[in-house]
Motif scaffolding. Structure first.
Motif, PDB file in Angstrom:
ATOM      1  N   LYS A  53      -4.263   9.677 -13.737  1.00 47.75           N
ATOM      2  CA  LYS A  53      -5.630   9.891 -12.962  1.00 47.75           C
ATOM      3  C   LYS A  53      -5.320   9.124 -11.806  1.00 47.75           C
ATOM      4  CE  LYS A  53      -8.351   9.783 -17.066  1.00 47.75           C
ATOM      5  NZ  LYS A  53      -9.387   9.078 -17.815  1.00 47.75           N
ATOM      6  N   ARG A  54      -4.107   8.249 -11.484  1.00 51.05           N
ATOM      7  CA  ARG A  54      -3.877   7.690 -10.257  1.00 51.05           C
ATOM      8  C   ARG A  54      -5.176   6.821 -10.113  1.00 51.05           C
ATOM      9  NH1 ARG A  54       1.494   8.849  -8.956  1.00 51.05           N
ATOM     10  NH2 ARG A  54       2.097  10.220 -10.493  1.00 51.05           N
ATOM     11  N   ASP A  55      -5.765   6.160 -11.100  1.00 54.60           N
ATOM     12  CA  ASP A  55      -7.092   5.580 -10.601  1.00 54.60           C
ATOM     13  C   ASP A  55      -7.167   4.371  -9.830  1.00 54.60           C
ATOM     14  OD1 ASP A  55      -9.337   4.124 -11.047  1.00 54.60           O
ATOM     15  OD2 ASP A  55      -9.578   4.322 -13.406  1.00 54.60           O
ATOM     16  N   GLU A  56      -7.948   4.645  -8.795  1.00 55.39           N
ATOM     17  CA  GLU A  56      -7.771   3.723  -7.528  1.00 55.39           C
ATOM     18  C   GLU A  56      -8.506   2.162  -8.129  1.00 55.39           C
ATOM     19  OE1 GLU A  56      -7.518   1.400  -4.034  1.00 55.39           O
ATOM     20  OE2 GLU A  56      -6.499   3.378  -4.609  1.00 55.39           O
ATOM     21  N   SER A  57      -9.395   2.424  -8.915  1.00 56.15           N
ATOM     22  CA  SER A  57      -9.904   1.123  -9.375  1.00 56.15           C
ATOM     23  C   SER A  57      -9.081   0.305 -10.416  1.00 56.15           C
ATOM     24  CB  SER A  57     -11.381   1.391 -10.263  1.00 56.15           C
ATOM     25  OG  SER A  57     -11.196   2.063 -11.331  1.00 56.15           O
ATOM     26  N   LYS A  59       1.185   8.424  -4.300  1.00 54.16           N
ATOM     27  CA  LYS A  59       1.873   9.319  -3.847  1.00 54.16           C
ATOM     28  C   LYS A  59       3.297   9.666  -4.963  1.00 54.16           C
ATOM     29  CE  LYS A  59       0.404   8.960   1.092  1.00 54.16           C
ATOM     30  NZ  LYS A  59       0.988   8.682   2.263  1.00 54.16           N
ATOM     31  N   LEU A  60       3.638   8.754  -5.688  1.00 56.07           N
ATOM     32  CA  LEU A  60       4.856   9.047  -6.382  1.00 56.07           C
ATOM     33  C   LEU A  60       4.622  10.026  -7.278  1.00 56.07           C
ATOM     34  CD1 LEU A  60       5.811   5.224  -7.370  1.00 56.07           C
ATOM     35  CD2 LEU A  60       6.954   6.649  -5.678  1.00 56.07           C
ATOM     36  N   GLU A  61       5.765  10.895  -7.502  1.00 55.15           N
ATOM     37  CA  GLU A  61       5.812  11.972  -8.309  1.00 55.15           C
ATOM     38  C   GLU A  61       6.416  11.642  -9.772  1.00 55.15           C
ATOM     39  OE1 GLU A  61       7.105  15.429  -6.679  1.00 55.15           O
ATOM     40  OE2 GLU A  61       6.124  15.249  -4.769  1.00 55.15           O
ATOM     41  N   ALA A  62       5.283  10.815 -10.664  1.00 58.58           N
ATOM     42  CA  ALA A  62       5.817  10.546 -11.701  1.00 58.58           C
ATOM     43  C   ALA A  62       4.905  10.962 -12.944  1.00 58.58           C
ATOM     44  CB  ALA A  62       5.941   8.842 -12.135  1.00 58.58           C
ATOM     45  N   THR A  63       5.885  11.738 -14.115  1.00 57.87           N
ATOM     46  CA  THR A  63       5.191  12.325 -15.087  1.00 57.87           C
ATOM     47  C   THR A  63       5.020  11.388 -16.233  1.00 57.87           C
ATOM     48  OG1 THR A  63       6.968  13.532 -15.979  1.00 57.87           O
ATOM     49  CG2 THR A  63       5.299  14.478 -14.198  1.00 57.87           C
ATOM     50  N   SER A  64       5.704  10.107 -16.166  1.00 57.25           N
ATOM     51  CA  SER A  64       5.545   9.131 -17.242  1.00 57.25           C
ATOM     52  C   SER A  64       6.036   8.005 -16.930  1.00 57.25           C
ATOM     53  CB  SER A  64       6.977   9.706 -18.398  1.00 57.25           C
ATOM     54  OG  SER A  64       8.137   9.348 -17.732  1.00 57.25           O
ATOM     55  N   LEU A  65       5.673   6.683 -17.715  1.00 57.20           N
ATOM     56  CA  LEU A  65       5.881   5.504 -17.257  1.00 57.20           C
ATOM     57  C   LEU A  65       7.209   5.304 -16.960  1.00 57.20           C
ATOM     58  CD1 LEU A  65       3.968   3.146 -16.930  1.00 57.20           C
ATOM     59  CD2 LEU A  65       4.339   2.390 -19.341  1.00 57.20           C
ATOM     60  N   VAL A  66       8.080   5.888 -17.792  1.00 60.85           N
ATOM     61  CA  VAL A  66       9.477   5.702 -17.338  1.00 60.85           C
ATOM     62  C   VAL A  66       9.910   6.309 -15.741  1.00 60.85           C
ATOM     63  CG1 VAL A  66      12.030   6.342 -18.107  1.00 60.85           C
ATOM     64  CG2 VAL A  66      10.425   5.628 -19.839  1.00 60.85           C
ATOM     65  N   ASP A  67       9.307   7.253 -15.739  1.00 61.58           N
ATOM     66  CA  ASP A  67       9.593   7.855 -14.089  1.00 61.58           C
ATOM     67  C   ASP A  67       8.877   6.854 -13.188  1.00 61.58           C
ATOM     68  OD1 ASP A  67      10.704  10.121 -15.406  1.00 61.58           O
ATOM     69  OD2 ASP A  67       8.824  11.429 -14.832  1.00 61.58           O
ATOM     70  N   ILE A  83       9.863   2.679  -8.936  1.00 62.86           N
ATOM     71  CA  ILE A  83       9.540   1.369  -8.547  1.00 62.86           C
ATOM     72  C   ILE A  83      10.602   0.277  -8.311  1.00 62.86           C
ATOM     73  CG2 ILE A  83       8.609  -0.725  -8.995  1.00 62.86           C
ATOM     74  CD1 ILE A  83       5.955   0.835 -10.360  1.00 62.86           C
ATOM     75  N   VAL A  84      11.583   0.577  -9.311  1.00 68.22           N
ATOM     76  CA  VAL A  84      13.018  -0.332  -9.366  1.00 68.22           C
ATOM     77  C   VAL A  84      13.775   0.355  -8.089  1.00 68.22           C
ATOM     78  CG1 VAL A  84      14.928  -0.596 -10.797  1.00 68.22           C
ATOM     79  CG2 VAL A  84      12.772  -0.886 -11.861  1.00 68.22           C
ATOM     80  N   SER A  85      13.512   1.737  -7.799  1.00 68.99           N
ATOM     81  CA  SER A  85      14.674   2.135  -6.943  1.00 68.99           C
ATOM     82  C   SER A  85      14.248   1.743  -5.566  1.00 68.99           C
ATOM     83  CB  SER A  85      14.587   3.739  -6.874  1.00 68.99           C
ATOM     84  OG  SER A  85      13.373   4.238  -6.310  1.00 68.99           O
ATOM     85  N   VAL A  86      13.151   1.290  -5.221  1.00 67.76           N
ATOM     86  CA  VAL A  86      12.906   0.733  -3.815  1.00 67.76           C
ATOM     87  C   VAL A  86      12.891  -0.852  -3.760  1.00 67.76           C
ATOM     88  CG1 VAL A  86      11.131   2.648  -3.346  1.00 67.76           C
ATOM     89  CG2 VAL A  86      10.368   0.430  -4.334  1.00 67.76           C
ATOM     90  N   ARG A  87      12.969  -1.440  -5.008  1.00 69.56           N
ATOM     91  CA  ARG A  87      13.306  -2.990  -5.074  1.00 69.56           C
ATOM     92  C   ARG A  87      14.539  -3.295  -4.494  1.00 69.56           C
ATOM     93  NH1 ARG A  87      10.095  -5.458 -10.141  1.00 69.56           N
ATOM     94  NH2 ARG A  87       7.959  -4.975  -9.414  1.00 69.56           N
TER      95      ARG A  87
END
Length: 98
Positions: free
Chosen positions: A60-64, A81-89, A94-98
């Motif tokens: 849902k990409r829930d803003e709230s 904006k991230l194209e993730a279909t699972s929590l793993v994705d 997230i880790v890739s940008v850290r």
């Protein structure tokens, strides 16, 4: 003989006329970034434990939900904006940008 205990002291708050610790903006940027990562970690941890939160985050990409964790507008926009279909994705993105 007594051993002197020395503690470093740093002034990170600006003084009224702009005097004081040079580089306060760099320090506060670091602190804010660290806090933002901590908030994102908390969100991911809750998503691992609660399927409703996971669904709101991934599908849902829930803003709230994102706002409830106090994430900055920039981070909320980036997460949506991230194209993730699972929590793993999402975690890998997230880790890739850290």
């Amino acid at each position: 003989m007594l051993k002197a205990v020395e503690s470093p002291v740093m002034d990170v708050l600006p003084w009224p006329q702009g005097h004081g610790f040079a580089g306060t903006s760099a320090w506060w940027d670091y602190v804010m970034t660290k806090e933002e990562k901590h908030r994102l970690d908390n969100l991911m941890g809750l998503a691992l434990l609660d399927t409703d939160v996971c669904e709101r985050l991934i599908y849902k990409r829930d803003e709230s939900l994102l706002a409830a964790f106090g994430l900055s507008a920039e981070t909320r926009t980036w997460l949506r904006k991230l194209e993730a279909t699972s929590l793993v994705d999402l975690a890998q993105a997230i880790v890739s940008v850290r």
